[in-house]
Every structure is written in C-alpha cells, then in structure tokens.
Motif scaffolding. Structure first.
Motif, PDB file in Angstrom:
ATOM      1  N   TYR A   1      -0.138  -1.246   7.301  1.00 43.98           N
ATOM      2  CA  TYR A   1       0.190  -1.058   8.709  1.00 43.98           C
ATOM      3  C   TYR A   1      -1.194  -1.542   9.150  1.00 43.98           C
ATOM      4  O   TYR A   1      -1.502  -1.844  10.517  1.00 43.98           O
ATOM      5  CB  TYR A   1      -1.079   0.687   8.298  1.00 43.98           C
ATOM      6  N   THR A   2      -2.110  -1.637   8.352  1.00 39.74           N
ATOM      7  CA  THR A   2      -3.359  -2.402   8.624  1.00 39.74           C
ATOM      8  C   THR A   2      -2.562  -4.184   9.719  1.00 39.74           C
ATOM      9  O   THR A   2      -3.463  -4.626  11.150  1.00 39.74           O
ATOM     10  CB  THR A   2      -4.465  -3.669   8.163  1.00 39.74           C
ATOM     11  N   LYS A   3      -2.025  -4.175   9.181  1.00 36.32           N
ATOM     12  CA  LYS A   3      -1.203  -5.350  10.482  1.00 36.32           C
ATOM     13  C   LYS A   3      -0.635  -5.429  11.222  1.00 36.32           C
ATOM     14  O   LYS A   3      -0.669  -6.096  12.394  1.00 36.32           O
ATOM     15  CB  LYS A   3       0.336  -5.986   9.152  1.00 36.32           C
ATOM     16  N   ILE A  49      -8.798   2.577  14.370  1.00 34.12           N
ATOM     17  CA  ILE A  49      -8.841   1.604  13.439  1.00 34.12           C
ATOM     18  C   ILE A  49      -8.286   1.980  12.489  1.00 34.12           C
ATOM     19  O   ILE A  49      -7.762   3.125  11.614  1.00 34.12           O
ATOM     20  CB  ILE A  49     -10.690   1.860  13.121  1.00 34.12           C
ATOM     21  N   ASN A  50      -7.930   1.408  11.742  1.00 28.65           N
ATOM     22  CA  ASN A  50      -6.882   0.670   9.757  1.00 28.65           C
ATOM     23  C   ASN A  50      -7.751  -0.398   9.309  1.00 28.65           C
ATOM     24  O   ASN A  50      -8.355  -1.045   9.465  1.00 28.65           O
ATOM     25  CB  ASN A  50      -5.753   0.905  10.313  1.00 28.65           C
ATOM     26  N   THR A  51      -7.866   0.035   8.219  1.00 30.70           N
ATOM     27  CA  THR A  51      -8.651  -0.527   6.976  1.00 30.70           C
ATOM     28  C   THR A  51      -7.705  -1.082   5.678  1.00 30.70           C
ATOM     29  O   THR A  51      -7.182  -0.148   5.749  1.00 30.70           O
ATOM     30  CB  THR A  51      -9.879  -0.190   6.627  1.00 30.70           C
ATOM     31  N   MET A  52      -7.377  -2.158   4.956  1.00 30.01           N
ATOM     32  CA  MET A  52      -7.297  -2.066   3.937  1.00 30.01           C
ATOM     33  C   MET A  52      -7.931  -2.718   2.492  1.00 30.01           C
ATOM     34  O   MET A  52      -8.594  -3.735   3.437  1.00 30.01           O
ATOM     35  CB  MET A  52      -5.725  -2.240   4.096  1.00 30.01           C
ATOM     36  N   THR A  53      -7.896  -2.259   1.720  1.00 33.90           N
ATOM     37  CA  THR A  53      -8.558  -3.563   0.514  1.00 33.90           C
ATOM     38  C   THR A  53      -7.618  -4.825   0.300  1.00 33.90           C
ATOM     39  O   THR A  53      -6.689  -4.887   0.179  1.00 33.90           O
ATOM     40  CB  THR A  53      -8.686  -2.170  -0.978  1.00 33.90           C
ATOM     41  N   ALA A  54      -7.957  -5.782   0.273  1.00 33.61           N
ATOM     42  CA  ALA A  54      -7.625  -6.842  -0.229  1.00 33.61           C
ATOM     43  C   ALA A  54      -8.248  -8.209  -0.839  1.00 33.61           C
ATOM     44  O   ALA A  54      -9.976  -7.688  -1.211  1.00 33.61           O
ATOM     45  CB  ALA A  54      -7.432  -8.168   1.251  1.00 33.61           C
ATOM     46  N   ILE A  70      -7.538 -14.688   5.197  1.00 32.69           N
ATOM     47  CA  ILE A  70      -6.275 -13.468   3.966  1.00 32.69           C
ATOM     48  C   ILE A  70      -4.676 -13.641   4.311  1.00 32.69           C
ATOM     49  O   ILE A  70      -4.269 -14.382   5.054  1.00 32.69           O
ATOM     50  CB  ILE A  70      -6.485 -12.093   5.301  1.00 32.69           C
ATOM     51  N   VAL A  71      -4.563 -12.832   3.444  1.00 33.59           N
ATOM     52  CA  VAL A  71      -2.588 -12.887   3.601  1.00 33.59           C
ATOM     53  C   VAL A  71      -2.603 -11.187   3.518  1.00 33.59           C
ATOM     54  O   VAL A  71      -3.117 -10.555   2.907  1.00 33.59           O
ATOM     55  CB  VAL A  71      -2.577 -13.876   2.178  1.00 33.59           C
ATOM     56  N   VAL A  72      -1.760 -10.905   4.570  1.00 34.88           N
ATOM     57  CA  VAL A  72      -1.490  -9.234   4.734  1.00 34.88           C
ATOM     58  C   VAL A  72       0.234  -9.085   4.496  1.00 34.88           C
ATOM     59  O   VAL A  72       1.251 -10.190   5.180  1.00 34.88           O
ATOM     60  CB  VAL A  72      -1.502  -8.726   6.333  1.00 34.88           C
ATOM     61  N   ARG A  73       1.054  -8.397   3.341  1.00 35.61           N
ATOM     62  CA  ARG A  73       2.376  -7.864   3.369  1.00 35.61           C
ATOM     63  C   ARG A  73       2.763  -7.413   4.762  1.00 35.61           C
ATOM     64  O   ARG A  73       1.973  -6.569   5.665  1.00 35.61           O
ATOM     65  CB  ARG A  73       2.857  -6.988   2.551  1.00 35.61           C
ATOM     66  N   PRO A  74       4.206  -7.991   4.671  1.00 40.75           N
ATOM     67  CA  PRO A  74       4.597  -7.123   6.613  1.00 40.75           C
ATOM     68  C   PRO A  74       4.423  -5.778   6.509  1.00 40.75           C
ATOM     69  O   PRO A  74       4.219  -5.142   7.325  1.00 40.75           O
ATOM     70  CB  PRO A  74       5.928  -6.583   6.536  1.00 40.75           C
ATOM     71  N   THR A  85      -4.461   2.264  -1.425  1.00 46.40           N
ATOM     72  CA  THR A  85      -3.666   2.474  -2.085  1.00 46.40           C
ATOM     73  C   THR A  85      -3.285   2.690  -1.502  1.00 46.40           C
ATOM     74  O   THR A  85      -1.855   3.469  -1.127  1.00 46.40           O
ATOM     75  CB  THR A  85      -4.164   3.274  -3.798  1.00 46.40           C
ATOM     76  N   VAL A  86      -3.987   3.656  -0.350  1.00 48.79           N
ATOM     77  CA  VAL A  86      -3.176   4.841   1.183  1.00 48.79           C
ATOM     78  C   VAL A  86      -2.919   3.870   2.415  1.00 48.79           C
ATOM     79  O   VAL A  86      -3.502   3.510   2.096  1.00 48.79           O
ATOM     80  CB  VAL A  86      -3.788   6.401   0.535  1.00 48.79           C
ATOM     81  N   SER A  87      -1.423   4.563   2.773  1.00 50.78           N
ATOM     82  CA  SER A  87      -1.795   4.001   4.039  1.00 50.78           C
ATOM     83  C   SER A  87      -2.625   4.747   5.147  1.00 50.78           C
ATOM     84  O   SER A  87      -2.519   5.497   4.924  1.00 50.78           O
ATOM     85  CB  SER A  87      -0.174   3.125   3.992  1.00 50.78           C
ATOM     86  N   GLY A  88      -3.077   4.346   5.886  1.00 51.80           N
ATOM     87  CA  GLY A  88      -3.228   4.750   7.331  1.00 51.80           C
ATOM     88  C   GLY A  88      -2.659   5.055   8.404  1.00 51.80           C
ATOM     89  O   GLY A  88      -2.614   6.128   8.819  1.00 51.80           O
ATOM     90  N   ARG A  89      -0.665   5.110   7.652  1.00 51.48           N
ATOM     91  CA  ARG A  89      -0.297   5.578   7.801  1.00 51.48           C
ATOM     92  C   ARG A  89       0.152   7.339   7.614  1.00 51.48           C
ATOM     93  O   ARG A  89       1.247   8.209   8.467  1.00 51.48           O
ATOM     94  CB  ARG A  89       1.970   4.752   7.980  1.00 51.48           C
TER      95      ARG A  89
HETATM   96  C1  LIG Z   1      -7.869  -4.587  -5.471  1.00 51.09           C
HETATM   97  C2  LIG Z   1      -6.737  -4.587  -4.243  1.00 51.09           C
HETATM   98  C3  LIG Z   1      -6.406  -6.016  -3.125  1.00 51.09           C
HETATM   99  C4  LIG Z   1      -5.274  -5.833  -2.941  1.00 51.09           C
HETATM  100  N1  LIG Z   1      -5.296  -7.524  -2.062  1.00 51.09           N
HETATM  101  C5  LIG Z   1      -4.553  -6.915  -0.881  1.00 51.09           C
HETATM  102  C6  LIG Z   1      -3.645  -8.295   0.229  1.00 51.09           C
HETATM  103  O1  LIG Z   1      -5.032  -9.665   0.070  1.00 51.09           O
HETATM  104  N2  LIG Z   1      -2.628  -8.153   0.897  1.00 51.09           N
HETATM  105  C7  LIG Z   1      -2.228  -7.405   1.010  1.00 51.09           C
HETATM  106  O2  LIG Z   1      -1.318  -6.743   1.554  1.00 51.09           O
HETATM  107  N3  LIG Z   1      -2.207  -6.228   0.187  1.00 51.09           N
HETATM  108  C8  LIG Z   1      -3.675  -5.858  -0.212  1.00 51.09           C
HETATM  109  N4  LIG Z   1      -3.713  -5.132  -1.083  1.00 51.09           N
HETATM  110  C9  LIG Z   1      -2.716  -3.500  -1.106  1.00 51.09           C
HETATM  111  C10 LIG Z   1      -3.440  -2.886   0.516  1.00 51.09           C
HETATM  112  O3  LIG Z   1      -4.731  -2.210   0.973  1.00 51.09           O
HETATM  113  C11 LIG Z   1      -2.741  -1.344   0.102  1.00 51.09           C
HETATM  114  O4  LIG Z   1      -1.103  -0.779   0.134  1.00 51.09           O
HETATM  115  C12 LIG Z   1      -3.045  -0.638   1.658  1.00 51.09           C
HETATM  116  O5  LIG Z   1      -2.480   0.826   0.880  1.00 51.09           O
HETATM  117  C13 LIG Z   1      -2.794  -1.038   2.877  1.00 51.09           C
HETATM  118  O6  LIG Z   1      -3.028   0.182   3.803  1.00 51.09           O
HETATM  119  P1  LIG Z   1      -2.653  -0.063   4.952  1.00 51.09           P
HETATM  120  O7  LIG Z   1      -1.020   0.248   4.516  1.00 51.09           O
HETATM  121  O8  LIG Z   1      -3.391   0.497   6.258  1.00 51.09           O
HETATM  122  O9  LIG Z   1      -2.971  -1.403   5.412  1.00 51.09           O
HETATM  123  C14 LIG Z   1      -4.546  -4.588  -2.339  1.00 51.09           C
HETATM  124  C15 LIG Z   1      -4.687  -3.233  -3.133  1.00 51.09           C
HETATM  125  C16 LIG Z   1      -6.120  -3.064  -3.930  1.00 51.09           C
HETATM  126  C17 LIG Z   1      -6.052  -1.966  -4.045  1.00 51.09           C
END
Ligand SMILES: Cc1cc2nc3c(=O)[nH]c(=O)nc-3n(C[C@H](O)[C@H](O)[C@H](O)COP(=O)(O)O)c2cc1C
Length: 170
Positions: free
Chosen positions: A63-65, A35-40, A56-60, A92-96
């Motif tokens: 890790y969650t992508k 499982i992984n999670t990220m803030t958006a 939602i929009v997720v950058r490449p 801020t931190v990646s699940g990687r």
């Molecule tokens: C307030 C906030 C909003 C964010 N919104 C997005 C978003 O909409 N899309 C995105 O790709 N990353 C967004 N991020 C960045 C990811 O949450 C961040 O890069 C995260 O560490 C990714 O974790 P992962 O590599 O484990 O997936 C946001 C970060 C913060 C703090």
C-alpha cells in the motif's frame, strides 16, 4: 527533552549496513491527506548524479507504494532496539487492512512536511529521482530472481535524493 536537529547526510555516523539491514527502517509517505508506513530492510545510502541518495525497493502489492508513486516523496525513520516489535507489526500488516500507525502508537513528527516518526533516532527526508521496476532478464544470476520472486512480484527500485536528515540530540 530530546529534540531533532538537522544534520548533513555526510554526518550520519551510524553504519548503513546495520541501520538498514539489521535494525530495519520505516518507509513512510503521504498523499491525499493520508499517511502510510511499512518496514524495510533492503536499501542503501550512496551518491549518484552528484547527489546524496537513498535507494529502496518496494514490491507492487505494498500500500505504501501507492503513496510514494503519488507524492514522489518518502521518509526513512530509524529506531533503537526497543521498537523492534512495532517494526515487525508495521512490516506484517497492511495499511489497507488496519489503521496501523494509530495501532502502533507512533507519533508523526511535525518537523517536516514529509511525515516521519517522533520516536525515531534518525530520519531522512527523500525525493524520488528515479524509479524502475526490476526485470527478470536483468539478473545475471537468475537464481536470485527465482529465489526472491517466485510470484513474479518484482520490486520497484526507487533512487531518491536525501533532502534533509534529522537526528535526535539532547
Ligand atoms: C524486516 C522486514 C523487512 C521488509 N523489507 C521490505 C522491503 O525492503 N521492501 C518491501 O516491499 N517490503 C518489505 N517488507 C514487507 C512490508 O513491510 C510489509 O509487506 C508491509 O505489511 C507492507 O505494508 P503496506 O501494505 O501498508 O505498505 C519487510 C517486512 C519486514 C518485517
């Protein structure tokens, strides 16, 4: 004890601009028993193709992508203010690099096959219907692309059907 009850998407009473843009959410997905999670804080709720959807929009580089692309499913969990610092950490931190769910102390809910978090106040379970990487030539205002994508790491847009909504009730 507070437990989750299922409601219809139309019954979500909170303002989406505040829920997503101001208070933020966790996008969570699982694949291969991980499982992984990220803030958006970018995304929305709406209606498309006759369905209630979330986008939602997720950058490449997220890790969650990888999890969303493998499973075609994700959840959105919304929290009250006291979880802000956890959401900052998870954004801020990646699940990687770290077992960040464990470090955050959040509990994965057993309410659904698609993981979301027990400590949330609201959660949406989503099934991806459409995904597309944003392209620079589709921006009518190129200053937006210049401002948000200096490294050309264009988001992928995911439009997903909201399959279930859970809300905390006493
Ligand atoms: C307030 C906030 C909003 C964010 N919104 C997005 C978003 O909409 N899309 C995105 O790709 N990353 C967004 N991020 C960045 C990811 O949450 C961040 O890069 C995260 O560490 C990714 O974790 P992962 O590599 O484990 O997936 C946001 C970060 C913060 C703090």
């Amino acid at each position: 004890m507070e437990i989750f009850k299922e409601i219809q998407p139309e019954e979500i009473s909170e303002n989406a601009f505040k829920l997503i843009g101001k208070d933020w959410m966790l996008v969570t997905s699982s694949a291969d028993d991980k499982i992984n999670t990220m803030t958006a804080s970018w995304g929305g709720f709406g209606v498309l193709w006759g369905k209630n959807v979330a986008y939602i929009v997720v950058r490449p580089q997220r890790y969650t992508k990888e999890f969303i692309d493998k499973s075609g499913r994700f959840s959105l969990t919304f929290f009250n203010d006291s979880f802000r610092s956890k959401l900052s950490y998870l954004g801020t931190v990646s699940g990687r690099d770290e077992d960040k769910i464990k470090k955050s102390g959040l509990t994965v809910s057993e309410n659904s096959e698609i993981p979301f978090f027990e400590e949330g106040k609201l959660a949406a379970i989503c099934k991806v219907l459409y995904k597309q990487k944003l392209t620079p030539d589709s921006f009518l205002d190129s200053s937006i692309a210049d401002r948000w994508y200096p490294d050309h790491d264009f988001h992928t847009l995911y439009v997903a059907e909201i399959e279930k909504v859970f809300v905390k009730s006493n």
